[in-house]
Design an enzyme around this catalytic site. Structure first.
Site, PDB file in Angstrom:
ATOM      1  CG  ASN A 197      36.086  37.238  39.180  1.00 13.12           C
ATOM      2  OD1 ASN A 197      37.306  37.252  39.281  1.00 13.12           O
ATOM      3  ND2 ASN A 197      35.380  38.327  38.896  1.00 13.12           N
TER       4      ASN A 197
ATOM      5  CE1 TYR B  65      32.973  35.383  45.640  1.00  8.31           C
ATOM      6  CE2 TYR B  65      32.812  35.526  43.258  1.00  8.31           C
ATOM      7  CZ  TYR B  65      33.179  36.084  44.465  1.00  8.31           C
ATOM      8  OH  TYR B  65      33.762  37.329  44.505  1.00  8.31           O
TER       9      TYR B  65
ATOM     10  CD  GLU C 215      32.129  38.443  38.094  1.00  8.46           C
ATOM     11  OE1 GLU C 215      31.066  39.028  38.326  1.00  8.46           O
ATOM     12  OE2 GLU C 215      32.569  37.520  38.790  1.00  8.46           O
TER      13      GLU C 215
ATOM     14  CD  GLU D  63      35.412  39.189  42.040  1.00  8.73           C
ATOM     15  OE1 GLU D  63      34.353  38.618  42.370  1.00  8.73           O
ATOM     16  OE2 GLU D  63      35.440  40.259  41.412  1.00  8.73           O
TER      17      GLU D  63
ATOM     18  CG  ASP E 297      28.193  43.248  44.978  1.00 10.16           C
ATOM     19  OD1 ASP E 297      27.190  43.689  45.555  1.00 10.16           O
ATOM     20  OD2 ASP E 297      28.995  42.462  45.511  1.00 10.16           O
TER      21      ASP E 297
ATOM     22  CD1 TRP F  43      34.256  39.728  46.629  1.00 14.04           C
ATOM     23  CD2 TRP F  43      35.843  40.725  45.399  1.00 14.04           C
ATOM     24  NE1 TRP F  43      33.752  40.927  46.193  1.00 14.04           N
ATOM     25  CE2 TRP F  43      34.707  41.556  45.447  1.00 14.04           C
ATOM     26  CE3 TRP F  43      36.976  41.155  44.693  1.00 14.04           C
ATOM     27  CZ2 TRP F  43      34.658  42.789  44.799  1.00 14.04           C
ATOM     28  CZ3 TRP F  43      36.922  42.374  44.063  1.00 14.04           C
ATOM     29  CH2 TRP F  43      35.774  43.171  44.108  1.00 14.04           C
TER      30      TRP F  43
HETATM   31  C1  EVA Z   1      30.568  39.230  45.158  1.00 15.39           C
HETATM   32  N1  EVA Z   1      31.321  38.843  42.922  1.00 15.39           N
HETATM   33  O1  EVA Z   1      29.563  38.607  44.869  1.00 15.39           O
HETATM   34  C2  EVA Z   1      31.479  39.713  44.042  1.00 15.39           C
HETATM   35  C3  EVA Z   1      31.193  41.124  43.593  1.00 15.39           C
HETATM   36  C4  EVA Z   1      32.185  41.489  42.477  1.00 15.39           C
HETATM   37  O2  EVA Z   1      31.305  42.031  44.677  1.00 15.39           O
HETATM   38  C5  EVA Z   1      31.624  39.192  41.663  1.00 15.39           C
HETATM   39  O3  EVA Z   1      32.996  40.701  40.381  1.00 15.39           O
HETATM   40  O4  EVA Z   1      31.599  38.313  40.839  1.00 15.39           O
HETATM   41  C6  EVA Z   1      31.929  40.606  41.289  1.00 15.39           C
HETATM   42  O5  EVA Z   1      32.056  42.814  42.102  1.00 15.39           O
HETATM   43  O6  EVA Z   1      30.848  39.467  46.323  1.00 15.39           O
END
Ligand code: EVA
Length: 588
Positions: A453, A455, A399, A493, A147, A538
């Site tokens: 990482n 989200y 990842e 992240e 990405d 991140w």
């Molecule tokens: C993202 N997520 O979605 C980030 C990417 C990154 O930019 C990840 O490790 O899991 C990646 O490179 O914003």
């Protein structure tokens, strides 16, 4: 460095047509820089394939008798170098230095021609991984499995060097704190048999001295290198023949120890809670080209916000950044360009569907080749960065697909290698993707600390669903608690895309208000688990990616804009990070 000549070579005919002797119809191109964003037409910006740089350089007559080398800070992603039409070196991998010995090829007291053939295509057995697509019109197009934009060119300084024939090739240092001071075990490598003398200076005062290629320097009352309080000594190596100095080298060293112990990171024996960023080398127009103005601004922003750490996601950065971290007292988790080891252009998303997209990235025919390239990059990174006080850990992958059968066979040799070649035996980790859980990740057992990482509240249950995201997040954390066995965990992240233009009451995803709410939820979770010993959000700044429906002219998860101005979240972080003690959740 400076303004070079440049030409695309879409038919790869340059070598045969002897472009090394001079490019036909070149345009001018600055070095260092990515070439991409300089152009105003799409075909040039998106160009994928072979391309050339050319310049002339003068070699002074008094250099004859010395070893003459050309050193490239990096060339992305692969390069063949020609001097006066003769190929002198080739190199694979776009984020680490290499050099060419040209002693017998250059003409002394004359101008010489340097031509470099580069290539920016991606494949599945080189780092970083991806594919190269061919469009119906015959043009190649990069299809990264990662990405960030596939910037290419001569990204870092190119240096012409004149060295003594008998010379210092390398050195390494390992620090130990002892009663009344510190001891520094050193090793010096030379290509000759003359004596080696090593001295350490505190300013102008000599504080330690030793003879021989290996030894121990004892420094009484050593001033230790610390977070935001870096103390650097000058390390001086000389090869001597009686009173004659054959070669001499200076570097700065910071005396410190770093280890993982009982669930904590110990810097000089004291707990440190990591706070900071995943970053990129990325800026307007220059792309990934080294720009000291941006480097300096980034450090100023990081100091202002109260950060103490960053990960060099997703590749080793220019050496100038590490030197600066040594001077400013920042901690670096150094990452090799092993990103995209998962078969999808939006791998980080595809992999998060269901139980993770399973394609067996480590069971392919090309896997052995990939592993060899990976080992080579890891070796070069550690050899380059091993003496920096700022570098505290190695991140060996970002990842990867770590739930499939081949994971262990692929990971083990890499983790072993890092330990074997690093004189300081720094802790090792890799950034673990969403949906690789404690019971499904087949790589986590190799880590000295766990890096996630995650989200929750963005890709997973975002917006109104954030309360469910928190529940799911805590459930996952309870699972990790059972497999940590005294290892600390950090977040490498977490983040939410945020348009600096958007404000909304009540919040919606992409607004500045939502970014803050997202961060609060995540920080609440972090704060309730003592084993969480670090948070690297991140991303430090918005950055360029491949265009697509998921990205608005790039990834907008920056806490700062791409122009390095604060979003609202920057003030939010400043309040948090400047109030958390350095040893937050510490053992002291
Ligand atoms: C993202 N997520 O979605 C980030 C990417 C990154 O930019 C990840 O490790 O899991 C990646 O490179 O914003």
């Amino acid at each position: 460095d400076g303004m070079w000549k440049f030409a695309f070579d879409p038919e790869s005919k340059g070598v045969e047509a002897n472009w090394a002797a001079g490019l036909p119809n070149p345009v001018s191109m600055p070095v260092p820089s990515s070439f991409c964003d300089i152009f105003t037409d799409k075909d040039s910006r998106e160009y994928c394939g072979d391309f050339w740089y050319e310049t002339d350089f003068f070699v002074p007559g008094e250099w004859s008798g010395k070893e003459v080398q050309i050193r490239f800070g990096s060339a992305t992603h692969r390069a063949r170098v020609f001097v006066n039409g003769v190929e002198v070196v080739s190199h694979e991998g776009g984020f680490l230095p290499f050099d060419a010995t040209v002693t017998d090829i250059v003409r002394y007291n004359q101008y010489n021609k340097l031509a470099v053939l580069l290539n920016n295509e991606l494949n599945e057995y080189m780092l970083p991984a991806g594919q190269t697509a061919t469009l119906a019109n015959g043009k190649k197009m990069a299809a990264p499995y990662f990405d960030f934009y596939n910037y290419a060119g001569l990204h870092r300084p190119v240096k012409l060097m004149a060295l003594p024939k008998e010379r210092i090739l390398d050195f390494s240092v390992v620090h130990r704190l002892v009663e009344g001071g510190a001891e520094v075990d050193y090793t010096v490598t030379t290509n000759g048999d003359h004596d080696v003398v090593v001295e350490v200076f505190d300013g102008c005062t000599k504080v330690a001295e030793a003879c021989g290629k290996t030894g121990t320097l004892k420094i009484a009352d050593a001033k230790l290198w610390n977070v935001h309080a870096a103390y650097l000594y000058t390390f001086n190596v000389r090869i001597v023949d009686g009173s004659e100095v054959i070669d001499e080298y200076y570097d700065k060293i910071g005396i410190r120890t770093f280890e993982v112990k009982d669930g904590h990171f110990l810097l000089n024996g004291k707990s440190v809670y990591l706070r900071g960023f995943g970053k990129h080398e990325d800026a307007d127009i220059r792309g990934r080209g080294l720009d000291l103005v941006t480097v300096k601004r980034d450090y100023e922003c990081m100091k202002w916000i109260g950060a103490n750490c960053f990960r060099t996601s997703h590749y080793p950065y220019a050496e100038e950044l590490y030197q600066m971290a040594d001077e400013e007292g920042f901690l670096i988790i150094d990452e090799v360009p092993a990103v995209g080891l998962m078969e999808s252009t939006m791998n980080f998303l595809a992999a998060s569907q269901g139980n993770g997209k399973k394609v067996g990235f480590f069971e392919k025919e090309t896997t052995p080749k990939l592993l060899e390239n990976h080992k080579a990059a890891l070796t070069d990174m550690i050899n380059r960065d091993k003496n920096h006080a700022s570098v505290i850990a190695w991140s060996i992958l970002n990842e990867p697909e770590c739930t499939s059968e081949g994971t262990e066979a692929y990971f083990k040799p890499l983790f072993d290698l890092a330990h074997e070649i690093d004189p300081q035996k720094r802790p090792r980790t890799y950034a673990i993707i969403m949906k690789s859980f404690p019971n499904t990740s087949k790589g986590q057992q190799f880590c000295d600390f766990i890096s996630l990482n995650r989200y929750y509240g963005w890709y997973v249950m975002g917006g109104m669903g954030i309360s469910d995201a928190e529940v799911a997040f805590r459930r996952e954390m309870d699972g990790w608690a059972k497999v940590l066995n005294g290892r600390p965990m950090i977040f490498t992240e977490y983040g939410a895309d945020t348009m600096p233009s958007e404000h909304k009451l009540p919040s919606v995803m992409w607004s500045q208000e939502y970014q803050n709410e997202y961060l609060d939820m995540n920080h609440n979770v972090f704060d309730s688990y003592d084993f969480v010993q670090g948070e690297l959000v991140w991303n430090f700044a918005d950055f360029q990616t491949t265009e697509g429906i998921m990205r608005v002219n790039g990834n907008k998860k920056g806490i700062f804009t791409r122009q390095r101005q604060p979003k609202d979240a920057a003030f939010h972080f400043r309040a948090r990070w400047t109030s958390l003690p350095l040893d937050y959740k510490g053992n002291n």
